[in-house]
Design a protein around this motif. Structure first.
Motif, PDB file in Angstrom:
ATOM      1  N   GLN A  69      33.655 -11.666   4.959  1.00  0.00           N
ATOM      2  CA  GLN A  69      34.443 -12.770   4.395  1.00  0.00           C
ATOM      3  C   GLN A  69      34.236 -14.059   5.189  1.00  0.00           C
ATOM      4  O   GLN A  69      34.198 -15.155   4.611  1.00  0.00           O
ATOM      5  CB  GLN A  69      35.914 -12.377   4.347  1.00  0.00           C
ATOM      6  N   HIS A  70      34.086 -13.939   6.499  1.00  0.00           N
ATOM      7  CA  HIS A  70      33.762 -15.123   7.318  1.00  0.00           C
ATOM      8  C   HIS A  70      32.384 -15.666   6.936  1.00  0.00           C
ATOM      9  O   HIS A  70      32.198 -16.876   6.812  1.00  0.00           O
ATOM     10  CB  HIS A  70      33.772 -14.767   8.806  1.00  0.00           C
ATOM     11  N   VAL A  71      31.429 -14.754   6.771  1.00  0.00           N
ATOM     12  CA  VAL A  71      30.078 -15.165   6.386  1.00  0.00           C
ATOM     13  C   VAL A  71      30.113 -15.881   5.039  1.00  0.00           C
ATOM     14  O   VAL A  71      29.474 -16.926   4.850  1.00  0.00           O
ATOM     15  CB  VAL A  71      29.131 -13.946   6.331  1.00  0.00           C
ATOM     16  N   GLU A  72      30.852 -15.318   4.102  1.00  0.00           N
ATOM     17  CA  GLU A  72      30.970 -15.923   2.769  1.00  0.00           C
ATOM     18  C   GLU A  72      31.465 -17.371   2.854  1.00  0.00           C
ATOM     19  O   GLU A  72      30.873 -18.285   2.265  1.00  0.00           O
ATOM     20  CB  GLU A  72      31.939 -15.098   1.913  1.00  0.00           C
ATOM     21  N   LYS A  73      32.549 -17.586   3.579  1.00  0.00           N
ATOM     22  CA  LYS A  73      33.135 -18.928   3.687  1.00  0.00           C
ATOM     23  C   LYS A  73      32.169 -19.918   4.327  1.00  0.00           C
ATOM     24  O   LYS A  73      32.032 -21.058   3.872  1.00  0.00           O
ATOM     25  CB  LYS A  73      34.431 -18.862   4.500  1.00  0.00           C
ATOM     26  N   LYS A  74      31.487 -19.471   5.373  1.00  0.00           N
ATOM     27  CA  LYS A  74      30.581 -20.364   6.083  1.00  0.00           C
ATOM     28  C   LYS A  74      29.356 -20.718   5.239  1.00  0.00           C
ATOM     29  O   LYS A  74      28.880 -21.857   5.271  1.00  0.00           O
ATOM     30  CB  LYS A  74      30.173 -19.734   7.420  1.00  0.00           C
ATOM     31  N   LEU A  75      28.851 -19.747   4.499  1.00  0.00           N
ATOM     32  CA  LEU A  75      27.707 -20.015   3.618  1.00  0.00           C
ATOM     33  C   LEU A  75      28.098 -20.963   2.488  1.00  0.00           C
ATOM     34  O   LEU A  75      27.337 -21.860   2.118  1.00  0.00           O
ATOM     35  CB  LEU A  75      27.172 -18.706   3.033  1.00  0.00           C
ATOM     36  N   LYS A  76      29.289 -20.778   1.944  1.00  0.00           N
ATOM     37  CA  LYS A  76      29.757 -21.649   0.861  1.00  0.00           C
ATOM     38  C   LYS A  76      29.922 -23.089   1.353  1.00  0.00           C
ATOM     39  O   LYS A  76      29.641 -24.041   0.612  1.00  0.00           O
ATOM     40  CB  LYS A  76      31.068 -21.126   0.289  1.00  0.00           C
ATOM     41  N   LYS A  77      30.370 -23.249   2.592  1.00  0.00           N
ATOM     42  CA  LYS A  77      30.507 -24.593   3.151  1.00  0.00           C
ATOM     43  C   LYS A  77      29.160 -25.299   3.262  1.00  0.00           C
ATOM     44  O   LYS A  77      29.089 -26.524   3.249  1.00  0.00           O
ATOM     45  CB  LYS A  77      31.174 -24.531   4.532  1.00  0.00           C
ATOM     46  N   LYS A  78      28.108 -24.515   3.368  1.00  0.00           N
ATOM     47  CA  LYS A  78      26.762 -25.078   3.439  1.00  0.00           C
ATOM     48  C   LYS A  78      26.128 -25.233   2.061  1.00  0.00           C
ATOM     49  O   LYS A  78      24.959 -25.594   1.952  1.00  0.00           O
ATOM     50  CB  LYS A  78      25.879 -24.202   4.346  1.00  0.00           C
ATOM     51  N   GLY A  79      26.906 -24.920   1.028  1.00  0.00           N
ATOM     52  CA  GLY A  79      26.439 -25.160  -0.327  1.00  0.00           C
ATOM     53  C   GLY A  79      25.866 -23.959  -1.055  1.00  0.00           C
ATOM     54  O   GLY A  79      25.474 -24.064  -2.215  1.00  0.00           O
ATOM     55  N   ALA A  80      25.804 -22.799  -0.392  1.00  0.00           N
ATOM     56  CA  ALA A  80      25.223 -21.613  -1.027  1.00  0.00           C
ATOM     57  C   ALA A  80      26.168 -21.011  -2.057  1.00  0.00           C
ATOM     58  O   ALA A  80      27.392 -21.120  -1.935  1.00  0.00           O
ATOM     59  CB  ALA A  80      24.886 -20.565   0.029  1.00  0.00           C
ATOM     60  N   THR A  81      25.597 -20.380  -3.063  1.00  0.00           N
ATOM     61  CA  THR A  81      26.360 -19.545  -3.983  1.00  0.00           C
ATOM     62  C   THR A  81      26.380 -18.142  -3.385  1.00  0.00           C
ATOM     63  O   THR A  81      25.325 -17.582  -3.074  1.00  0.00           O
ATOM     64  CB  THR A  81      25.701 -19.497  -5.371  1.00  0.00           C
ATOM     65  N   VAL A  82      27.579 -17.591  -3.180  1.00  0.00           N
ATOM     66  CA  VAL A  82      27.705 -16.296  -2.507  1.00  0.00           C
ATOM     67  C   VAL A  82      28.341 -15.277  -3.442  1.00  0.00           C
ATOM     68  O   VAL A  82      29.398 -15.521  -4.015  1.00  0.00           O
ATOM     69  CB  VAL A  82      28.547 -16.415  -1.219  1.00  0.00           C
ATOM     70  N   ILE A  83      27.684 -14.137  -3.582  1.00  0.00           N
ATOM     71  CA  ILE A  83      28.203 -13.012  -4.361  1.00  0.00           C
ATOM     72  C   ILE A  83      28.585 -11.909  -3.383  1.00  0.00           C
ATOM     73  O   ILE A  83      27.754 -11.463  -2.587  1.00  0.00           O
ATOM     74  CB  ILE A  83      27.149 -12.474  -5.355  1.00  0.00           C
ATOM     75  N   MET A  84      29.839 -11.486  -3.424  1.00  0.00           N
ATOM     76  CA  MET A  84      30.307 -10.395  -2.566  1.00  0.00           C
ATOM     77  C   MET A  84      30.320  -9.092  -3.360  1.00  0.00           C
ATOM     78  O   MET A  84      30.861  -9.043  -4.470  1.00  0.00           O
ATOM     79  CB  MET A  84      31.712 -10.700  -2.060  1.00  0.00           C
TER      80      MET A  84
END
Length: 237
Positions: A69-84
Motif C-alpha cells: 500500500q505504501h508502494v502504491e501511494k508513492k507510485l501514484k504520486k509519481k503519476g503511475a497507474t497502479v493495479i493492486m
C-alpha cells in the motif's frame, strides 16, 4: 509596446509569486509526472487463510499488504497507474471472485495464484512486482533480496537488480544481490518485466521488529519505488 511589456512583466512576476508560495509538496503541479503513462501491477503476497510465513503474532500477509500500500501511494504520486491484486486482508479470490468456493485450502491457494496471473494478463502492465517476507528455521539469516525468473521476461533481471541496488543503497542493512529463482510461477508466466521482493526475514528477531515498524515499511517502499523508477528511466534512455 511598453504597455505590452509591462503586462508581460506583471504576469511573469505573478507566476513566480504563486510558485514561490506553493508548498513544496504541491510544486509537482508545475512539473511532468516522472511515471506518467506507466502501468504497474503490485501484488501483496498471500492473504486470507493463506497467511504465508509467521512468527508468533507477526504474519507475512499483513507485512506484504502494508508495504504494498505504501508502494502504491508513492507510485501514484509519481503519476503511475497502479493495479493492486489485493487491497484487504483477504486473498485475491475474496476481492475479485468472492462467489468462488473450493474444497481445500490447497486448491484455493492454487486458484488464487492463477487469478493473480489473470490480472497481469488482463492489465498488461509495464512492470509487475510481487512483495513477500521470508522465514526459515535458522534465526541468523536476514536481509531483503529480490528475485527474477530466467525463463520469464528478459528484462526481469534488470528490474530485480535495480530494486536490489536501491534497497542496498537506501536501507544499508543488506549485501545481498538479486538472484534468479525457478519456483515462482508468477515470475515465469508474467509476460512483462517481473520481480519478487523478499523484504526480509520474519524468523530473524531484529528484522522482524523492523518489518512491523511503520517507518521501516515506508523506507522499504521508498527503495522499491526508487528501483522501479530507475529501471523505467533507464529503459527510456
Amino acid at each position: 509596446m511598453k504597455r505590452w511589456l509591462a503586462l508581460g512583466v506583471i504576469m511573469l512576476m505573478s507566476i513566480v509569486v504563486v510558485a514561490y508560495e506553493t508548498n513544496a509538496s504541491d510544486r509537482n503541479f508545475f512539473l511532468p509526472d516522472p511515471l506518467g503513462g506507466i502501468k504497474i501491477v503490485i501484488d501483496a503476497g498471500h492473504g486470507g487463510e493463506d497467511g504465508g510465513a509467521s512468527k508468533g503474532e507477526v504474519i507475512e500477509k499483513d507485512i506484504t499488504l502494508a508495504i504494498s500500500q505504501h508502494v502504491e501511494k508513492k507510485l501514484k504520486k509519481k503519476g503511475a497507474t497502479v493495479i493492486m491484486t489485493r487491497t484487504k486482508n483477504g486473498d485475491v479470490i475474496d476481492e475479485h471472485a468472492p462467489s468462488e468456493k473450493y474444497g481445500t485450502l490447497r486448491e484455493r491457494k492454487k486458484q488464487d495464484i492463477f487469478l493473480r496471473k489473470d490480472i497481469i494478463e488482463k492489465e498488461k502492465p509495464d512492470v509487475f512486482i510481487t512483495i513477500h517476507a521470508n522465514a526459515i528455521p535458522e534465526t541468523k539469516w536476514r536481509g531483503a533480496q529480490v528475485f527474477y525468473h530466467k525463463e520469464g521476461h528478459a528484462d526481469g533481471e534488470i528490474l530485480a537488480k535495480s530494486i536490489q541496488e536501491a534497497i542496498r543503497t537506501n536501507l544499508k542493512n543488506t549485501d545481498r544481490e538479486a538472484l534468479s529463482i525457478k519456483q515462482i510461477y508468477l515470475l515465469k508466466k508474467a509476460e512483462v518485466p517481473a520481480a519478487l521482493v523478499e523484504t526480509g526475514f520474519i524468523s530473524n528477531d531484529e528484522e522482524r521488529a523492523l518489518l512491523i515498524d511503520k517507518n521501516y515499511q515506508e523506507k522499504m517502499a521508498d527503495a522499491i519505488v526508487e528501483g522501479i523508477e530507475e529501471y523505467l528511466l533507464a529503459k527510456v534512455e
